[in-house]
Design a protein around this motif. Sequence first.
Motif, PDB file in Angstrom:
ATOM      1  N   ARG A  87       0.272 -10.942 -70.522  1.00 18.98           N
ATOM      2  CA  ARG A  87       1.082 -11.487 -71.612  1.00 18.98           C
ATOM      3  C   ARG A  87       0.779 -12.961 -71.834  1.00 18.98           C
ATOM      4  O   ARG A  87       0.750 -13.427 -72.974  1.00 18.98           O
ATOM      5  N   PRO A 102       0.271  -8.259 -75.008  1.00 18.17           N
ATOM      6  CA  PRO A 102       1.557  -7.674 -74.587  1.00 18.17           C
ATOM      7  C   PRO A 102       1.327  -6.453 -73.701  1.00 18.17           C
ATOM      8  O   PRO A 102       0.558  -5.558 -74.051  1.00 18.17           O
ATOM      9  N   THR A 103       1.966  -6.419 -72.541  1.00 22.62           N
ATOM     10  CA  THR A 103       1.684  -5.386 -71.548  1.00 22.62           C
ATOM     11  C   THR A 103       2.968  -4.994 -70.830  1.00 22.62           C
ATOM     12  O   THR A 103       3.684  -5.856 -70.313  1.00 22.62           O
ATOM     13  N   ARG A 104       3.232  -3.693 -70.785  1.00 22.83           N
ATOM     14  CA  ARG A 104       4.347  -3.162 -70.028  1.00 22.83           C
ATOM     15  C   ARG A 104       3.828  -2.592 -68.712  1.00 22.83           C
ATOM     16  O   ARG A 104       2.685  -2.124 -68.641  1.00 22.83           O
TER      17      ARG A 104
END
Length: 418
Positions: A63, A68-70
Motif C-alpha cells: 500500500r 492497494p492490497t488486502r
Amino acid sequence: MRRTDPEGHGPVRYGPSALPDDGLPVLPELSAALAAAAGRSRARDRPIGGGTALLDAAGGYWRRRGLPTRPEHVAAGPGAPSLLLALTAALGGDVLVPRPCAAWWAPYARLLGRPAFPVATPAECGGVPDPYALLETVRRVRAEGGDPRLLVLSVADDPTGTVAPPEVLHETVEAAAGEGLHLVSDETWRDTWHTPHETMLLSPAEMLPERVTVVTDLAGAFLPSGWPAAIARFPAGTTGDALHARVLDILTALDARIAEPVAAAAAYALDEPEPVTARLTATVRLHARVARALHAAVVAAGALALPPQAGRHLYADLGPLRPALAARGVGDAQELEDFLGALLGMPTPGGHRFGDDLGALRVRLSTTELLGDTEEERTECLLSPTPLELPHLQRALISLRSVFDDLRDDAQRWEPPR
C-alpha cells in the motif's frame, strides 16, 4: 573455436545464486526479531502461505507503494523460487521470459515440462521484453502449436541492473494484455533502486491490475539471503482469488512454509521501522557508488554495459575485446566466466547462465565481491562517507581495472592496421 560444453562447469541449469546477498552484517534489530520467535516450533505457528502478522505487513508494504492490497490477496513462501514454481504450475501453458533474465526463472518452467521462450529486450534496459518482439514470439509459438500464457518480467532487473522506463513498460504490458497473457512481475530489486527520487518506477500491477501477480523476494532488500522468505500479491477479483487458492494448494503439497523465526523477521522488516529503512538507504547508497565505479572501469576498457540503476550487479559485454580474449583461449561465455573468475578471484557468471547466447562474451559482475574479505572491512564500507577512498576497496577496484585495461591494450594490439 570450438564452443565450451557447459556441463561440468557448475550448476548450468540453475545458474549462479539466485539472490546474492549484500555482503553486510545482519541488522541487529532483525536478529532480535528472529531470536524472539526462535522458540515457536509447532506447525500451527507456520501456516502455509504466511501467518496474519506477515500478511498484514506485506499488505502495508505494497500500500505504501501505491498498490492497494488486502491480506487475503497475499501469499508468502520460503523464497521467490517456490512462489514462481507454484504460479507456473497453477497457470499452466508455456512461459515467456526476457533475454537475458534472472538465472532462476526458466528452470522452474523446465522442471514442470513447460517450454520457456526467450524474448529480446529493448536497447535501453533489460528485464522487460521489447513489445514488438513479444508479439512476434507469441505469434510464432502459437503457430507452432504452443500455448503461451505466462510472461515473467522485472522492472528492476537482474542481471542487467537496469530499470525499465515507464513508456517501455506501458507498451510491453499493453502488448501482453492484448495477447491474454498473465504477468508475474518480479519486484525483488525495486527497493534497491539507486536514484529513487530522480525518476519514476512503476509496477505492471498499476497498469494491468487484473492480470499481474507481483513477487518480491525479501533477500533483495530486507533479509539476508540465508533467511528465505518471499511474498506474492495476487489480483483482486474472481480470477485472482482462484489463482491464489490454487497456489496455496501447490505450496501445501510442497509443504513450502516459511520458518516461524524468519517469518517474524520478515514481518518486522516489511513494517519498515526506522532501523530497517536507515540500513536499506545506506546499503543502496554504498552499492550504487561501487556500481558506478565498476561501470566506469569496464567502459573505460572498451567493454559495453548499461549504467546500473538498481541491485548489486553490472552486466558487461566484452564483445569489443574478443580479439584479446581469443588470444587467451576465451571464445564463449563459459570460458569467459572461468577466465575472469580466476583473474578477479570472484564469481563472474557468464551470460549463458541468464539465458543469453553462449557465444556472446557477457558476464554479470557483483559489487558485493569488492567490499572486502572480512566483516570488519564491509562494515567500514557501510559506515564510511567516502567508501571508495578506503584502502581495501581501492585495491579491489585497482585490481579489477588492471585486468580490464590489460584486455583493452591487448585488443588494440590485435586490431588490424587501417
